[in-house]
Write a protein that holds these residues in place. Structure first.
Motif, short mmCIF file in Angstrom:
data_model
loop_
_atom_site.label_atom_id
_atom_site.label_comp_id
_atom_site.label_asym_id
_atom_site.label_seq_id
_atom_site.Cartn_x
_atom_site.Cartn_y
_atom_site.Cartn_z
N LYS A 2 12.68 -0.57 -0.08
CA LYS A 2 12.04 -1.79 0.37
C LYS A 2 13.03 -2.95 0.39
O LYS A 2 13.83 -3.10 -0.53
N LYS A 3 12.95 -3.77 1.44
CA LYS A 3 13.80 -4.96 1.56
C LYS A 3 12.94 -6.20 1.36
O LYS A 3 11.94 -6.40 2.07
N CYS B 94 8.89 -5.36 -8.39
CA CYS B 94 9.90 -4.49 -7.77
C CYS B 94 10.84 -3.92 -8.82
O CYS B 94 11.44 -4.66 -9.59
N CYS C 260 14.22 -1.35 -4.44
CA CYS C 260 14.28 -2.43 -3.44
C CYS C 260 15.67 -3.06 -3.36
O CYS C 260 16.48 -2.96 -4.27
N ARG D 179 13.73 -10.46 10.51
CA ARG D 179 13.79 -9.45 11.57
C ARG D 179 15.15 -8.74 11.58
O ARG D 179 15.22 -7.53 11.69
N GLU E 179 15.49 -6.39 8.84
CA GLU E 179 14.34 -5.48 8.82
C GLU E 179 13.63 -5.53 7.47
O GLU E 179 13.35 -4.51 6.83
N ALA E 180 13.34 -6.76 7.02
CA ALA E 180 12.67 -6.98 5.74
C ALA E 180 11.26 -6.40 5.77
O ALA E 180 10.60 -6.39 6.81
N ASP E 181 10.82 -5.97 4.60
CA ASP E 181 9.46 -5.46 4.44
C ASP E 181 8.53 -6.55 3.93
O ASP E 181 7.33 -6.51 4.19
N GLU E 182 9.10 -7.50 3.19
CA GLU E 182 8.27 -8.60 2.69
C GLU E 182 9.12 -9.82 2.36
O GLU E 182 10.33 -9.72 2.17
N LEU F 25 5.72 -8.25 8.71
CA LEU F 25 5.97 -7.93 7.31
C LEU F 25 4.94 -8.60 6.42
O LEU F 25 4.11 -9.37 6.89
N ASP F 26 4.96 -8.27 5.14
CA ASP F 26 4.06 -8.90 4.18
C ASP F 26 4.68 -10.19 3.69
O ASP F 26 5.89 -10.24 3.41
#
Length: 137
Positions: free
Chosen positions: A2-3, A25, A30, A92, A95-98, A126-127
């Protein structure tokens, strides 16, 4: 892996996101991206001033990164006139997840600040976690 993007603006409030990361996390699960946006309006700021402000931000970002021992941490100074736009574009790009951030509203109404509002509206890929103010109950 996770990023997670942590926008930092230099306030104590924004540093609180580090504690949230530690709570939700695990270091092996992460990658943490700490970013600070530096105003770069060439019609207002000289190029030397922009470079100077970017250089000043590096130690601050490194200090925040040091608060996350054991984590894979990247730091980035972003240049631009609109922090929300720069942060969404950076999210973007990596490519972050949150995104974990604090709101920046200082008014009596206690609404989201303009940056948090922009990110919530424009980062639907993303979140987004927006932490409440310390004194909110």
């Amino acid at each position: 892996m996770k990023k997670v993007l942590l926008p930092i603006d230099g306030s104590k409030r924004s540093i609180r996101t580090v504690e949230m990361v530690k709570q939700i996390c695990k270091p092996e699960e992460c990658e943490i991206y700490i970013a600070k946006v530096i105003g770069a309006q060439l019609y207002i700021n000289s190029m030397e001033e922009i470079k100077h402000r970017a250089e000043q931000a590096r130690p601050e970002l490194n200090a925040v990164a040091e608060m996350l021992p054991g984590y894979n941490v990247q730091t980035q100074v972003l240049l631009g006139s609109a922090p929300g736009v720069e942060l969404v574009e950076y999210a973007r790009e990596i490519e972050a997840d949150e995104i974990i951030m604090t709101r920046s509203s200082r008014g009596p109404i206690r609404k989201l600040g303009s940056v948090a509002t922009y990110i919530v509206k424009n980062a639907s890929f993303l979140d987004v976690f927006v932490m409440r103010e310390e004194d909110d109950e």
